[in-house]
Enzyme design. Structure first.
Site: not given
Length: 225
Positions: A75, A94, A96, A115, A157, A210
Site C-alpha cells: 500500500e 492503516h 482492517h 462529538y 477494505h 484540545y
C-alpha cells in the site's frame, strides 16, 4: 542510520505491534508510514509484526525508489500520496479494524453520532470508493476522501488514520474504531440522530485547543501563582 531515523524506525515497529495488541489489526494486515528526510519510512510487506525489527522498515523516496532487498508494504502508493498531498500530516496508520471495516463494507460514512468524530477533522468520516489494494486508483480515492479530514474508510477494505506523529495517528485509528462500533450498535435501531452542522462547528473549534497547552490560552482557566 542516524539516531533520528533509528528512533522513528523503532517507533514505527512498536506501533505495528501495538495495532495488534489494541485489537485494531490482526496478522500482517495493516501498515504504517512516517515522513522522514526526502521521503518516508514504511512498514515492509509480509513480515509478522512480532518478528519486525527497525532494520526491516523501508526508507522510500517520493519517486517510489528504495534501497535494499526488503520490499515495502503493497500500500505504499496511498502512504506516499497522502504525505505528499498533506504537509500537515506526518504519519499514516492503516488497519482492517473490525467495526470500521464493517461500516466500509456497507459503503457508509460515519456521521456525527458523537462529538469525538471531530478528532478526525470534520463532521463525518468519509468512505472512499472501492479500488483494488495497492493501486493508484485507490491512492487517488483515499487522498480525495481525506480532503479536510485526518481519517477515512475504504470501501470493502479498511480504515486510514493520519496525524502529526505515529502515536497521534495510532490513537486516531482507535477512536475511529470506537466510533464505528457505536455506529454499528445504533444501526439495528435505525439511522441514529446526529449532531447538527452548527453543533459540530462548535466542537471542531474547541478541538483546535484540545490537549495540553498553556493555561493562558483556555478561556476560564487560570494557573495558580
Amino acid at each position: 542510520m542516524n539516531d533520528e531515523e533509528l528512533v522513528l524506525r523503532t517507533e514505527l515497529v512498536e506501533a505495528c505491534r501495538s495495532m495488534n495488541r489494541l485489537g485494531i489489526n490482526k496478522g500482517t494486515a495493516g501498515n504504517i508510514s512516517v515522513r522522514y528526510g526526502d521521503g518516508f519510512l514504511i512498514s515492509p510487506t509480509g513480515i509478522p509484526y512480532d518478528k519486525l525489527t527497525p532494520e526491516h522498515v523501508v526508507a522510500m523516496r517520493w519517486d517510489a525508489t528504495f534501497d535494499g532487498d526488503v520490499l515495502p508494504s503493497s500500500e505504499w502508493r496511498f502512504h506516499r500520496d497522502i504525505l505528499k498531498a498533506r504537509p500537515d500530516l506526518n504519519a499514516v496508520v492503516h488497519t482492517h479494524s473490525t467495526f470500521a471495516t464493517t461500516v466500509a463494507i456497507l459503503g457508509k460514512e460515519i456521521p456525527a453520532i458523537h462529538y469525538a468524530i471531530a478528532s478526525a477533522g470534520g463532521p463525518t468520516i468519509r468512505c472512499a470508493p472501492y479500488a483494488v489494494f495497492g493501486s493508484q486508483e485507490l491512492a487517488d480515492n483515499v487522498v480525495t476522501a481525506l480532503e479536510g479530514r485526518r481519517a477515512c474508510l475504504m470501501a470493502h477494505h479498511g480504515v486510514i488514520a493520519a496525524h502529526v506523529s505515529i502515536p497521534r495517528a495510532l490513537a486516531l485509528a482507535v477512536t475511529v474504531e470506537e466510533l464505528a462500533h457505536q455506529y454499528m450498535l445504533c444501526l439495528p435501531l435505525g439511522e441514529p440522530p446526529v449532531l447538527s452542522d452548527a453543533e459540530m462547528a462548535e466542537v471542531l473549534e474547541k478541538f483546535k485547543t484540545y490537549g495540553q497547552q498553556s493555561p493562558k490560552t483556555i478561556s476560564g482557566l487560570h494557573k495558580a501563582s
